[in-house]
Design a protein around this motif. Structure first.
Motif, mmCIF file in Angstrom:
data_model
loop_
_atom_site.group_PDB
_atom_site.id
_atom_site.type_symbol
_atom_site.label_atom_id
_atom_site.label_comp_id
_atom_site.label_asym_id
_atom_site.label_seq_id
_atom_site.Cartn_x
_atom_site.Cartn_y
_atom_site.Cartn_z
ATOM 1 N N GLY A 41 0.825 -1.204 0.000
ATOM 2 C CA GLY A 41 0.000 0.000 0.000
ATOM 3 C C GLY A 41 0.855 1.247 0.000
ATOM 4 O O GLY A 41 1.566 1.518 0.972
ATOM 5 N N GLY A 42 0.784 2.017 -1.085
ATOM 6 C CA GLY A 42 1.596 3.225 -1.223
ATOM 7 C C GLY A 42 0.819 4.498 -1.011
ATOM 8 O O GLY A 42 1.054 5.498 -1.691
ATOM 9 N N GLY A 43 -0.107 4.489 -0.058
ATOM 10 C CA GLY A 43 -0.795 5.714 0.334
ATOM 11 C C GLY A 43 -0.064 6.377 1.489
ATOM 12 O O GLY A 43 1.080 6.047 1.813
ATOM 13 N N GLY A 44 -0.737 7.315 2.132
ATOM 14 C CA GLY A 44 -0.111 8.025 3.238
ATOM 15 C C GLY A 44 0.316 7.110 4.364
ATOM 16 O O GLY A 44 1.431 7.226 4.898
ATOM 17 N N HIS A 45 -0.545 6.157 4.752
ATOM 18 C CA HIS A 45 -0.234 5.268 5.867
ATOM 19 C C HIS A 45 0.963 4.369 5.551
ATOM 20 O O HIS A 45 1.851 4.183 6.389
ATOM 21 C CB HIS A 45 -1.447 4.410 6.209
ATOM 22 C CG HIS A 45 -2.527 5.143 6.923
ATOM 23 N ND1 HIS A 45 -3.308 4.564 7.894
ATOM 24 C CD2 HIS A 45 -2.973 6.416 6.823
ATOM 25 C CE1 HIS A 45 -4.185 5.433 8.352
ATOM 26 N NE2 HIS A 45 -4.002 6.567 7.697
ATOM 27 N N ALA A 75 -5.676 7.985 -0.307
ATOM 28 C CA ALA A 75 -4.860 9.140 0.062
ATOM 29 C C ALA A 75 -5.262 10.384 -0.721
ATOM 30 O O ALA A 75 -5.153 11.506 -0.223
ATOM 31 C CB ALA A 75 -3.379 8.838 -0.159
ATOM 32 N N GLY A 76 -5.719 10.208 -1.944
ATOM 33 C CA GLY A 76 -6.155 11.337 -2.755
ATOM 34 C C GLY A 76 -7.661 11.448 -2.851
ATOM 35 O O GLY A 76 -8.176 12.222 -3.664
ATOM 36 N N ARG A 77 -8.384 10.690 -2.020
ATOM 37 C CA ARG A 77 -9.852 10.670 -2.099
ATOM 38 C C ARG A 77 -10.431 10.913 -0.709
ATOM 39 O O ARG A 77 -11.060 10.051 -0.107
ATOM 40 C CB ARG A 77 -10.329 9.314 -2.644
ATOM 41 C CG ARG A 77 -9.928 9.071 -4.089
ATOM 42 C CD ARG A 77 -10.220 7.645 -4.525
ATOM 43 N NE ARG A 77 -9.911 7.454 -5.928
ATOM 44 C CZ ARG A 77 -10.788 7.593 -6.929
ATOM 45 N NH1 ARG A 77 -12.044 7.920 -6.659
ATOM 46 N NH2 ARG A 77 -10.427 7.403 -8.180
ATOM 47 N N GLY A 370 -9.179 7.993 8.513
ATOM 48 C CA GLY A 370 -7.922 7.603 7.902
ATOM 49 C C GLY A 370 -6.942 8.719 7.646
ATOM 50 O O GLY A 370 -5.769 8.618 8.014
ATOM 51 N N PHE A 371 -7.360 9.815 7.020
ATOM 52 C CA PHE A 371 -6.411 10.857 6.659
ATOM 53 C C PHE A 371 -5.828 11.524 7.893
ATOM 54 O O PHE A 371 -4.610 11.704 8.003
ATOM 55 C CB PHE A 371 -7.068 11.913 5.762
ATOM 56 C CG PHE A 371 -6.120 13.009 5.362
ATOM 57 C CD1 PHE A 371 -5.153 12.786 4.399
ATOM 58 C CD2 PHE A 371 -6.191 14.261 5.964
ATOM 59 C CE1 PHE A 371 -4.259 13.789 4.036
ATOM 60 C CE2 PHE A 371 -5.306 15.267 5.611
ATOM 61 C CZ PHE A 371 -4.342 15.032 4.647
#
Length: 420
Positions: A41-45, A75-77, A370-371
């Protein structure tokens, strides 16, 4: 002070060719055959976890695997709201730690994440909501978190143009305000963590979908991907919205449902809202971006889905709610709409824990949080992976609580109707 000729020349040189000649902000490495830790997973977390693994625990032989490009998922939603106005201690201390990390994040990452502490108002529109929010505010103060109660006139002064009709259908009784809360820029957060993790030697592998988990009799030993087999001593799952799918590869069934949560951005208007406003009557949260667009959202779509699209009916309802509270917005054009896939746990709180499968760790179930949790989630998940045990801040976020009954039941943290 006038900019130097060098600065002006550099600006022109980088602006005219678009992004064609820009240097990479982080490397694009070929996956190695083996890592100490693989984060799916390459989002913020996921990126935050890799960064804190390297910085806090000295584990830099880490790969972050993303099936698309980094930040292409939740992350972008989202609507970029940051707050720690939780009532139960298990949530309150965690999110307050996250907010403190937010306050120093631009300095820490050497990248402007555009954190804006403009305040977050939860507006009471019934006597029941007043009682609930005052109780939450008292709990926040007991936990050392900033909270203040605003009277109805103070709310109207803070939020210009809000409708309060004469028939008392949309009354304003007051609001619980967290002055240190606010917003940040979601893509800047992802880029900042990616750059910082890359500087420590973390490999960020894009367009690399995980198709299976490798395991032997002792536990997880790696992952199967569209770019080949990658062995790993430990594997962390941090794929908001798709956690159940990844866990299923390890033979686990999670207490999670995946739902869609839509958000919208209007065309730019003059300054209208200089805070974040959450209304408890009809479900709505709204703030205004630096470009002038109104960013707003409401309730879940109400059905399980991985589509990232959202229903037209829910979009219409949310836009109607915005126009109900702010009639002057009824003629605005919508610029963008998106739907994030939210992992909804049964008690409204997340999971950061070891799994029953040795070497496999889980960060999931963020519901509406989440964010805002990005820094603390990465910080705690990194500790859990590195030390093979949860930190005190995330020990209440255990997976086992759904079988033991030791739940952290706080689902009413968004604009939910149960405040009446």
């Amino acid at each position: 002070m006038k900019p130097s000729s060098y600065s002006a020349a550099a600006l022109v040189r980088h602006a005219l060719p678009g992004h064609q000649e820009w240097a990479r902000a982080w490397r694009d490495p070929t996956p190695k055959k083996e890592y100490d830790v693989v984060i799916i997973g390459g989002g913020g977390h996921g990126l935050a976890t890799a960064y804190y693994l390297a910085r806090e625990h000295g584990i830099a032989n880490v790969a972050v695997l993303e099936k698309g490009w980094i930040g292409s998922g939740n992350a972008g939603r989202n609507t970029t709201i940051v707050r720690s106005n939780y009532e139960l201690a298990g949530n309150a201390h965690f999110y307050e730690h996250s907010l403190k990390l937010w306050e120093q994040l631009s300095i820490d990452l050497n990248f402007n994440v555009m954190f804006s502490p403009r305040g977050v108002l939860f507006i009471a529109q019934s006597e029941g909501a007043v009682d609930h929010l005052r109780q939450r505010g008292n709990s926040m103060r007991l936990n050392g978190i900033d909270a203040e109660w605003l009277s109805a006139p103070e709310v109207r002064k803070a939020i210009r143009g809000v409708c309060e009709d004469k028939h008392n259908k949309l009354p304003i009784y007051g609001a619980l305000n967290q002055p240190r809360g606010g917003t940040a820029r979601h893509d800047a957060v992802v880029w900042g963590y990616a750059r910082a993790a890359d500087r420590y030697g973390v490999d960020i592998i894009q367009n690399c979908e995980v198709t299976g988990l490798l395991r032997d009799q002792s536990g997880i030993i790696g992952v199967e991907t569209t770019r080949g087999l990658i062995k790993a001593g430990k594997v962390g799952i941090s794929v908001a919205g798709h956690s159940s799918r990844l866990a299923e590869m390890a033979g686990m069934r999670l207490p999670i449902e995946s739902h869609l949560l839509q958000a919208f951005v209007s065309e730019a208007v003059k300054p209208l809202i200089d805070t974040v406003a959450v209304f408890t009557g009809f479900e709505l949260y709204v703030c205004q971006s630096d470009k002038g667009g109104l960013i707003f959202g409401g309730e879940l779509d109400g059905y399980n889905s991985y589509s990232q699209r959202g229903s037209l009916g829910r979009g219409r309802d949310v836009a109607k709610t915005l126009a109900t509270y702010f009639p002057m917005t009824s003629r605005l054009k919508l610029l963008r709409q998106w739907a994030g896939i939210t992992d909804m746990t049964m008690d409204g709180s997340p999971i950061i824990d070891k799994t029953p499968v040795r070497g496999l760790y889980l960060n999931a179930g963020w519901c509406y949080g989440g964010f805002k949790a990005t820094p603390a989630a990465g910080w705690c998940f990194a500790h859990t992976i590195a030390q093979d045990r949860p930190h005190k801040l995330n020990e209440k976020f255990s997976l086992a609580r759904f079988s033991t009954g030791d739940l952290l039941d706080e689902p009413g943290t968004g604009p939910t109707p149960n405040l009446h």
